[in-house]
Design a protein around this motif. Structure first.
Motif, PDB file in Angstrom:
ATOM      1  N   TYR A 360      87.613 -49.831  52.097  1.00 55.86           N
ATOM      2  CA  TYR A 360      87.711 -50.479  51.085  1.00 55.86           C
ATOM      3  C   TYR A 360      88.477 -51.734  51.002  1.00 55.86           C
ATOM      4  CZ  TYR A 360      90.453 -46.987  49.134  1.00 55.86           C
ATOM      5  OH  TYR A 360      91.227 -46.332  49.253  1.00 55.86           O
ATOM      6  N   LEU A 361      88.463 -53.179  49.869  1.00 56.91           N
ATOM      7  CA  LEU A 361      89.584 -53.688  49.233  1.00 56.91           C
ATOM      8  C   LEU A 361      90.891 -53.070  49.217  1.00 56.91           C
ATOM      9  CD1 LEU A 361      87.569 -57.249  48.723  1.00 56.91           C
ATOM     10  CD2 LEU A 361      88.178 -56.121  50.755  1.00 56.91           C
ATOM     11  N   THR A 362      92.038 -53.766  49.786  1.00 53.30           N
ATOM     12  CA  THR A 362      93.275 -53.209  48.802  1.00 53.30           C
ATOM     13  C   THR A 362      93.310 -54.427  47.570  1.00 53.30           C
ATOM     14  OG1 THR A 362      94.155 -55.391  50.204  1.00 53.30           O
ATOM     15  CG2 THR A 362      94.779 -52.997  50.969  1.00 53.30           C
ATOM     16  N   PRO A 363      94.193 -54.652  46.858  1.00 50.57           N
ATOM     17  CA  PRO A 363      94.507 -55.866  46.017  1.00 50.57           C
ATOM     18  C   PRO A 363      94.227 -57.072  45.925  1.00 50.57           C
ATOM     19  CG  PRO A 363      95.227 -53.905  44.574  1.00 50.57           C
ATOM     20  CD  PRO A 363      95.216 -53.600  46.717  1.00 50.57           C
ATOM     21  N   ILE A 364      95.350 -57.333  47.422  1.00 52.48           N
ATOM     22  CA  ILE A 364      95.355 -58.295  48.180  1.00 52.48           C
ATOM     23  C   ILE A 364      94.395 -58.755  48.544  1.00 52.48           C
ATOM     24  CG2 ILE A 364      96.575 -59.735  49.781  1.00 52.48           C
ATOM     25  CD1 ILE A 364      98.647 -58.001  49.622  1.00 52.48           C
ATOM     26  N   GLY A 365      93.512 -58.061  49.385  1.00 52.63           N
ATOM     27  CA  GLY A 365      91.911 -58.159  49.704  1.00 52.63           C
ATOM     28  C   GLY A 365      90.732 -58.734  48.831  1.00 52.63           C
ATOM     29  N   MET A 366      90.712 -57.492  47.822  1.00 55.85           N
ATOM     30  CA  MET A 366      90.546 -58.499  46.405  1.00 55.85           C
ATOM     31  C   MET A 366      90.284 -60.043  46.119  1.00 55.85           C
ATOM     32  SD  MET A 366      88.435 -56.471  44.301  1.00 55.85           S
ATOM     33  CE  MET A 366      87.430 -54.726  44.585  1.00 55.85           C
ATOM     34  N   LYS A 367      91.811 -60.414  45.990  1.00 61.39           N
ATOM     35  CA  LYS A 367      92.139 -62.049  45.787  1.00 61.39           C
ATOM     36  C   LYS A 367      91.436 -62.574  47.384  1.00 61.39           C
ATOM     37  CE  LYS A 367      95.848 -64.683  44.541  1.00 61.39           C
ATOM     38  NZ  LYS A 367      97.350 -64.937  44.223  1.00 61.39           N
ATOM     39  N   TYR A 368      92.033 -62.326  48.043  1.00 63.64           N
ATOM     40  CA  TYR A 368      91.140 -62.944  49.317  1.00 63.64           C
ATOM     41  C   TYR A 368      90.174 -62.591  50.191  1.00 63.64           C
ATOM     42  CZ  TYR A 368      95.835 -64.696  48.410  1.00 63.64           C
ATOM     43  OH  TYR A 368      96.885 -65.199  47.826  1.00 63.64           O
ATOM     44  N   GLY A 369      89.710 -61.909  49.263  1.00 61.63           N
ATOM     45  CA  GLY A 369      88.064 -61.414  49.972  1.00 61.63           C
ATOM     46  C   GLY A 369      87.352 -62.728  51.024  1.00 61.63           C
ATOM     47  N   ASN A 370      87.135 -63.912  51.354  1.00 58.23           N
ATOM     48  CA  ASN A 370      86.482 -64.793  51.617  1.00 58.23           C
ATOM     49  C   ASN A 370      86.744 -64.338  53.650  1.00 58.23           C
ATOM     50  OD1 ASN A 370      84.697 -65.446  49.956  1.00 58.23           O
ATOM     51  ND2 ASN A 370      85.814 -67.372  49.961  1.00 58.23           N
ATOM     52  N   ILE A 371      88.558 -64.065  53.248  1.00 59.52           N
ATOM     53  CA  ILE A 371      89.086 -63.833  54.030  1.00 59.52           C
ATOM     54  C   ILE A 371      87.925 -62.628  55.307  1.00 59.52           C
ATOM     55  CG2 ILE A 371      90.869 -63.278  55.940  1.00 59.52           C
ATOM     56  CD1 ILE A 371      92.833 -65.648  54.331  1.00 59.52           C
ATOM     57  N   VAL A 372      88.665 -61.248  54.957  1.00 61.92           N
ATOM     58  CA  VAL A 372      87.907 -60.659  54.434  1.00 61.92           C
ATOM     59  C   VAL A 372      86.287 -60.341  55.499  1.00 61.92           C
ATOM     60  CG1 VAL A 372      87.516 -58.158  54.343  1.00 61.92           C
ATOM     61  CG2 VAL A 372      89.441 -58.869  53.050  1.00 61.92           C
ATOM     62  N   PHE A 373      85.347 -60.734  54.512  1.00 66.07           N
ATOM     63  CA  PHE A 373      84.070 -61.186  54.779  1.00 66.07           C
ATOM     64  C   PHE A 373      83.810 -62.184  56.253  1.00 66.07           C
ATOM     65  CE2 PHE A 373      83.639 -61.267  50.409  1.00 66.07           C
ATOM     66  CZ  PHE A 373      83.934 -59.971  49.752  1.00 66.07           C
ATOM     67  N   GLY A 374      84.747 -63.393  56.304  1.00 63.43           N
ATOM     68  CA  GLY A 374      84.511 -64.058  57.282  1.00 63.43           C
ATOM     69  C   GLY A 374      84.868 -63.701  59.265  1.00 63.43           C
ATOM     70  N   ALA A 375      85.128 -62.428  58.822  1.00 62.07           N
ATOM     71  CA  ALA A 375      86.315 -61.363  59.738  1.00 62.07           C
ATOM     72  C   ALA A 375      85.092 -60.704  61.084  1.00 62.07           C
ATOM     73  CB  ALA A 375      87.355 -60.680  59.865  1.00 62.07           C
ATOM     74  N   PHE A 376      83.887 -60.195  59.481  1.00 64.27           N
ATOM     75  CA  PHE A 376      82.921 -59.313  59.823  1.00 64.27           C
ATOM     76  C   PHE A 376      81.707 -60.364  60.914  1.00 64.27           C
ATOM     77  CE2 PHE A 376      84.623 -56.595  57.219  1.00 64.27           C
ATOM     78  CZ  PHE A 376      84.858 -55.111  57.548  1.00 64.27           C
ATOM     79  N   LEU A 377      81.543 -62.060  60.208  1.00 70.06           N
ATOM     80  CA  LEU A 377      80.800 -62.566  61.086  1.00 70.06           C
ATOM     81  C   LEU A 377      80.192 -62.474  62.435  1.00 70.06           C
ATOM     82  CD1 LEU A 377      80.633 -65.604  58.433  1.00 70.06           C
ATOM     83  CD2 LEU A 377      78.889 -63.673  58.905  1.00 70.06           C
TER      84      LEU A 377
END
Ligand code: SF4
Length: 379
Positions: A360-377
């Motif tokens: 799951y996302l950390t609070p920072i991950g929640m804010k920068y969700g797009n960076i996380v999502f892009g990493a899985f493409l």
């Protein structure tokens, strides 16, 4: 027998908001009746095909569904109940804009089983409302929510926005407090994104769109994500906050990769691992249905790596995140086998937390969700 969600798209608005790139159109009142007739025909056809399945969530969205008359809304609801097996406990939502709702429409919606209303409010500041092209005042928004409550709707969402041009922290705080005081059950809070092709994008290109700077934007994000929980709205998805027991079950279906059928122009479906999209042009949609054809424009089974990435980033949008077991079951594959390198990098960047069972996302991950999502493409 399958449990499915049903989405019904109404592509009309009284006027276009300056930031909006949704498939909705102003000045098409002459198409309201033919559209409703076509929509009802599509509902009858699809309902026949899915007769063994149970619809356990329905969402009428747009556009502004409540620009339609009480009679047209009643006609759509009647078709839904005639042609689908709707679960008694189904969540049944409709989007509404203040200024387009009255007691007669509310009573028709209630009689037709609608049990949740989502009001597009965006802000309770009148100058801001007019500067973003909304059709209503703050007073009308308050009046609409109260009218719905008086008629007996107890499950109500209010949409808010932050990062609007000229918006101050004080105005945002005031809007959050006003929404909370209305005793609603759910608040969606979205940061403004300037979308291509909108009047805001043109103003931005011309250099005349005065957006909050990065610090102000950060402060608005912090305020939103801290004040809403203090007021009893628990965050359960990046932009969604609910009182206990009032998460939007229809939207959860999207994030949990569950099947749904979309009807109407521009509506999307996800059914038996296939993604389908109806044609978006309203007149073509009406004509296609009238000629006895299906209005489907796109139909595809996403390539497996794309489907996996989609599954991951939809699940990660929610606070509960991704269940590794569910992923492995759905794809008959091994999550960590696919993504161990990505997971390691995202943990190092403090964007996600991973255990053997969940991610799951950390609070920072929640804010920068797009960076996380892009990493899985896939590359
Ligand atoms: S009311 Fe909603 S759908 Fe219609 S133009 Fe405004 S934001 Fe877009």
């Amino acid at each position: 027998m399958m449990k499915i969600g049903l989405y019904i798209h109404i592509p009309f608005c009284q006027q276009k908001c300056l930031y909006c790139d949704f498939p909705s159109h102003a000045n098409l009142t002459h198409l309201y009746q033919p559209y409703v007739a076509a929509l009802c025909q599509e509902i009858s056809g699809i309902g026949g095909v899915l007769s063994g399945d149970i619809v356990d969530s329905i969402y009428i969205g747009g556009g502004t569904p409540t620009v339609l008359s009480a009679k047209s809304l009643g006609q759509i609801l009647q078709h839904v109940h005639t042609h689908f097996s709707v679960a008694k406990t189904a969540e049944f939502s409709i989007e509404a804009n203040p200024g387009t709702i009255d007691k007669e429409k509310l009573l028709v919606l209630q009689a037709g089983g609608v049990n949740r209303i989502s009001f597009g409010v965006q802000t309770f500041s009148d100058p801001l409302l007019s500067s973003i092209g909304r059709i209503h005042s703050a007073a009308q928004a308050i009046e609409s929510v109260k009218m719905a409550q008086q008629v007996g709707f107890s499950n109500i969402n209010v949409d808010l926005m932050y990062g609007l041009p000229g918006q101050t922290i004080q105005q945002l705080e005031d809007s959050i407090l006003k929404a909370a005081e209305l005793n609603v059950t759910h608040i969606s809070a979205y940061g403004l994104k300037v979308e291509d092709g909108t009047p805001f994008a043109t103003l931005q290109d011309e250099g005349t769109l005065m957006l909050p700077d990065e610090d102000e934007d950060d402060a608005m994000y912090e305020l939103t994500t801290q004040l809403l929980p203090q007021k009893g709205f628990r965050r359960y998805e990046i932009s969604n906050f609910a009182k206990n027991g009032y998460k939007c079950t229809h939207n959860l279906k999207y994030w949990q990769y569950q099947p749904y059928i979309g009807v109407g122009a521009a509506a999307h479906s996800f059914f038996k691992k296939e993604r389908l999209a109806n044609q978006s042009d309203v007149l073509s949609y009406i004509e296609t249905i009238a000629s006895g054809q299906l209005p489907i424009k796109v139909r595809e089974v996403p390539e497996i790596r794309i489907a996996m990435a989609e599954y991951v980033f939809l699940a990660l949008r929610t606070v509960t995140g991704l269940s590794v077991e569910n992923f492995n079951q759905y794809f008959s594959d091994d999550f960590f086998g696919q993504y161990s390198h990505v997971i390691k990098t995202l943990i190092e960047k403090k964007l996600i937390i991973a255990t053997e069972k969940e991610i799951y996302l950390t609070p920072i991950g929640m804010k920068y969700g797009n960076i996380v999502f892009g990493a899985f493409l896939p590359e």
